[in-house]
Design a protein around this motif. Structure first.
Motif, short mmCIF file in Angstrom:
data_model
loop_
_atom_site.label_atom_id
_atom_site.label_comp_id
_atom_site.label_asym_id
_atom_site.label_seq_id
_atom_site.Cartn_x
_atom_site.Cartn_y
_atom_site.Cartn_z
N PRO A 53 28.68 56.25 -14.93
CA PRO A 53 29.45 55.03 -15.07
C PRO A 53 28.78 53.80 -14.60
O PRO A 53 27.62 53.69 -14.16
N LEU A 55 27.99 50.89 -12.30
CA LEU A 55 27.97 50.67 -10.71
C LEU A 55 27.62 49.24 -10.26
O LEU A 55 26.77 48.83 -10.70
N HIS A 56 28.70 48.69 -9.34
CA HIS A 56 28.33 47.54 -8.81
C HIS A 56 28.33 47.73 -7.29
O HIS A 56 29.34 48.22 -6.76
N PHE A 57 27.12 47.38 -6.51
CA PHE A 57 27.31 47.87 -5.13
C PHE A 57 26.42 46.80 -4.48
O PHE A 57 25.62 46.21 -5.26
N ALA A 58 26.63 46.74 -3.09
CA ALA A 58 25.81 45.87 -2.17
C ALA A 58 25.91 46.91 -0.94
O ALA A 58 25.95 47.84 -1.13
N LEU B 39 16.03 52.60 -7.70
CA LEU B 39 17.05 52.18 -6.80
C LEU B 39 16.60 53.01 -5.27
O LEU B 39 16.84 52.22 -4.55
N LEU B 42 14.29 50.48 -4.04
CA LEU B 42 14.61 49.25 -3.51
C LEU B 42 15.59 49.15 -2.40
O LEU B 42 15.51 48.63 -1.38
N TYR B 52 20.38 42.88 1.42
CA TYR B 52 20.87 43.78 0.57
C TYR B 52 21.41 43.00 -0.83
O TYR B 52 22.61 42.68 -0.65
N PRO B 53 20.73 43.00 -1.76
CA PRO B 53 21.05 42.19 -2.99
C PRO B 53 22.36 42.94 -3.79
O PRO B 53 22.47 44.08 -3.35
N ASN B 54 23.09 42.20 -4.59
CA ASN B 54 23.93 42.68 -5.45
C ASN B 54 23.42 43.50 -6.57
O ASN B 54 22.55 43.02 -7.16
N LEU B 55 23.87 44.80 -6.55
CA LEU B 55 23.28 45.57 -7.78
C LEU B 55 24.41 45.87 -8.73
O LEU B 55 25.39 46.45 -8.24
N HIS B 56 23.95 46.16 -9.93
CA HIS B 56 24.70 46.57 -11.10
C HIS B 56 23.85 47.14 -12.11
O HIS B 56 22.94 46.90 -12.52
N PHE B 57 24.44 48.72 -12.12
CA PHE B 57 23.64 49.45 -12.82
C PHE B 57 24.39 50.57 -13.41
O PHE B 57 25.49 50.81 -13.10
N ALA B 58 23.62 51.14 -14.49
CA ALA B 58 24.36 52.29 -15.31
C ALA B 58 23.26 53.40 -15.41
O ALA B 58 22.07 53.14 -14.66
N PHE B 61 19.59 50.60 -16.68
CA PHE B 61 19.29 49.41 -16.18
C PHE B 61 19.78 49.25 -14.93
O PHE B 61 20.64 49.92 -14.60
#
Lengths: 93, 93
Positions: A53, A55-58, B39, B42, B52-58, B61
């Protein structure tokens, strides 16, 4: 089994979007270590069933977005996956 | 030292946004295990420096978005953090 009528879909805590068909839910955690632990569990589940899926997280939240395969209708397997993600998150509430 | 003029900021591979001030970059990987390993590195770095940056992954990427603290101007520390993230990602290219 493809779920033709999206409005039939209800998964506790998840929002069901139509275009494109997706299930999305935000999970909040009390600490970064809980966030990391949840993400590890979810990564293991993703690898086990081959569903990755978005995923967006902080630091203390994770938003999970499950998309239908090949932009088709949502399948029973995706609804099942969302329920399994709920079970993972239940450990932290 | 606050970096007053945002257009001075250049970090290899990162896009510098102005409102709100952010540094963002997408990293692509050859496999989910590389994505997971990046990840993890990081997350260790985030805990070490408390950013704690904003992370968006699948699956393959990860998009990293570093925001200025308290919505102020970007600081030298954030530019340094972006450079450190580049170093982590270099292991996979």
């Amino acid at each position: 089994m493809a779920i033709e009528k999206l409005n039939q879909i209800e998964v506790d805590g998840w929002e069901c979007r139509k275009l494109p068909p997706q299930l999305t839910r935000r999970f909040d955690f009390g600490s970064y270590s809980q966030t990391r632990s949840f993400l590890d569990d979810l990564a293991d589940l993703s690898e086990a069933i081959g569903n990755y899926p978005n995923l967006h997280f902080a630091k203390e939240f994770v938003t999970v977005t499950i998309s239908a395969a090949d932009d088709g209708p949502l399948q029973e397997s995706e609804v099942e996956f969302a329920t399994q993600v709920n079970d993972l998150a239940a450990k932290y509430s």
